[in-house]
Design a protein around this motif. Sequence first.
Motif, mmCIF file in Angstrom:
data_model
loop_
_atom_site.group_PDB
_atom_site.id
_atom_site.type_symbol
_atom_site.label_atom_id
_atom_site.label_comp_id
_atom_site.label_asym_id
_atom_site.label_seq_id
_atom_site.Cartn_x
_atom_site.Cartn_y
_atom_site.Cartn_z
ATOM 1 N N SER A 87 0.804 -1.313 -0.121
ATOM 2 C CA SER A 87 -0.122 -0.066 -0.124
ATOM 3 C C SER A 87 0.710 1.144 0.134
ATOM 4 O O SER A 87 0.255 2.061 -0.379
ATOM 5 N N HIS A 88 2.151 1.197 0.509
ATOM 6 C CA HIS A 88 2.876 2.403 0.313
ATOM 7 C C HIS A 88 3.449 2.917 -0.882
ATOM 8 O O HIS A 88 3.352 4.010 -1.341
ATOM 9 N N THR A 89 3.885 1.745 -1.697
ATOM 10 C CA THR A 89 4.385 2.284 -3.007
ATOM 11 C C THR A 89 3.587 1.752 -4.341
ATOM 12 O O THR A 89 3.625 2.232 -5.231
ATOM 13 N N SER A 90 2.364 0.899 -3.844
ATOM 14 C CA SER A 90 1.548 0.236 -4.965
ATOM 15 C C SER A 90 2.502 -0.307 -6.118
ATOM 16 O O SER A 90 2.039 -0.195 -7.296
ATOM 17 N N ASN A 91 3.382 -0.940 -5.881
ATOM 18 C CA ASN A 91 4.320 -1.184 -7.107
ATOM 19 C C ASN A 91 4.476 -3.098 -6.834
ATOM 20 O O ASN A 91 5.378 -3.678 -7.368
ATOM 21 N N GLU A 92 3.710 -3.753 -6.055
ATOM 22 C CA GLU A 92 3.864 -4.963 -5.883
ATOM 23 C C GLU A 92 2.498 -5.781 -5.571
ATOM 24 O O GLU A 92 1.707 -4.903 -4.802
ATOM 25 N N ILE A 93 2.044 -6.863 -6.119
ATOM 26 C CA ILE A 93 0.999 -7.660 -5.740
ATOM 27 C C ILE A 93 1.446 -8.961 -5.580
ATOM 28 O O ILE A 93 2.408 -9.510 -6.133
ATOM 29 N N SER A 94 0.840 -9.622 -4.543
ATOM 30 C CA SER A 94 1.169 -11.055 -4.203
ATOM 31 C C SER A 94 -0.218 -11.676 -3.957
ATOM 32 O O SER A 94 -1.310 -10.998 -3.677
ATOM 33 N N GLN A 95 -0.055 -12.841 -4.133
ATOM 34 C CA GLN A 95 -1.128 -13.905 -3.909
ATOM 35 C C GLN A 95 -0.826 -15.085 -2.973
ATOM 36 O O GLN A 95 0.424 -15.533 -3.036
ATOM 37 N N LEU A 112 0.466 -21.862 -0.508
ATOM 38 C CA LEU A 112 1.518 -21.120 -1.306
ATOM 39 C C LEU A 112 1.509 -19.609 -1.625
ATOM 40 O O LEU A 112 0.386 -19.167 -1.247
ATOM 41 N N LYS A 113 2.507 -18.870 -1.443
ATOM 42 C CA LYS A 113 2.649 -17.545 -1.391
ATOM 43 C C LYS A 113 3.566 -17.255 -2.850
ATOM 44 O O LYS A 113 4.767 -17.712 -3.114
ATOM 45 N N ILE A 114 2.989 -16.339 -3.733
ATOM 46 C CA ILE A 114 3.471 -16.090 -4.890
ATOM 47 C C ILE A 114 3.763 -14.826 -5.036
ATOM 48 O O ILE A 114 2.728 -13.789 -4.841
ATOM 49 N N GLY A 115 4.963 -13.987 -5.089
ATOM 50 C CA GLY A 115 5.087 -12.694 -5.373
ATOM 51 C C GLY A 115 6.296 -12.531 -5.918
ATOM 52 O O GLY A 115 6.777 -13.089 -6.738
ATOM 53 N N CYS A 126 8.180 -17.841 -5.350
ATOM 54 C CA CYS A 126 7.182 -18.746 -4.816
ATOM 55 C C CYS A 126 7.412 -19.476 -3.678
ATOM 56 O O CYS A 126 8.736 -20.025 -3.718
ATOM 57 N N SER A 127 6.953 -19.442 -2.591
ATOM 58 C CA SER A 127 7.168 -20.036 -1.256
ATOM 59 C C SER A 127 6.205 -20.814 -0.649
ATOM 60 O O SER A 127 5.062 -20.476 -0.638
ATOM 61 N N ARG A 128 6.456 -22.154 0.103
ATOM 62 C CA ARG A 128 5.598 -22.541 1.134
ATOM 63 C C ARG A 128 5.062 -21.248 2.024
ATOM 64 O O ARG A 128 5.943 -20.694 2.475
ATOM 65 N N VAL A 129 3.708 -21.412 2.563
ATOM 66 C CA VAL A 129 3.366 -20.425 3.464
ATOM 67 C C VAL A 129 2.479 -20.969 4.596
ATOM 68 O O VAL A 129 2.015 -22.182 4.161
ATOM 69 N N VAL A 130 2.641 -20.650 5.839
ATOM 70 C CA VAL A 130 2.096 -21.326 6.929
ATOM 71 C C VAL A 130 1.391 -19.963 7.769
ATOM 72 O O VAL A 130 2.035 -19.157 7.930
#
Length: 178
Positions: A87-95, A112-115, A126-130
């Motif tokens: 939200s500070h830079t609005s230059n990145e989206i992740s899922q 999974l996290k993708i960014g 991409c990484s596993r996420v918990v």
Amino acid sequence: MHEHLRQKSSAELKAHIGYYYEYYHAMTDPGSILCSLVHVRGEGDDVIYERNERLQIAGAVAGFEQYQYLGIAYYLRDRLFFIDYESHTSNEISQTILIPSFKSCITRLNGLKIGVSAADHRAPACSRVVWEYLGQEINRVDAYRRVRLYKPDDCAIDDDLRARLAQAQVVEGLFVIA
């Protein structure tokens, strides 16, 4: 598109409202685990969330870079989907895609996290996420103290969490199964 997804999203999503610690292999600091604080809440007909990260600044004793992500959540076909932007830079989206727990008590959710790495190379990763459930009401100041980078062998990372995250690693834009 949003209206269509909201209509298709299951009401079961509301069972996942609350605070979570999010753990994943840091995209900007390979070999480290990042712990973020996530707050999932209802707003009107939507389920939205805020994710806060702190990254230690190299060489600084108490310096941190802070990032805040804002996003929306959907529950589609027995999967939780979280889409956010910085939200500070609005230059990145992740899922983030999580597999819901069908137990009566939510403790940890895997997925999974993708960014994109915030480092200069801006490589997709991409990484596993918990996600670890903390409750619907928490002391945010106390919870925020845990938000930072950890080495994988840090005693704050328990064996169960370490095992869930060890299933995969982030390597320069590639998803590698360990």
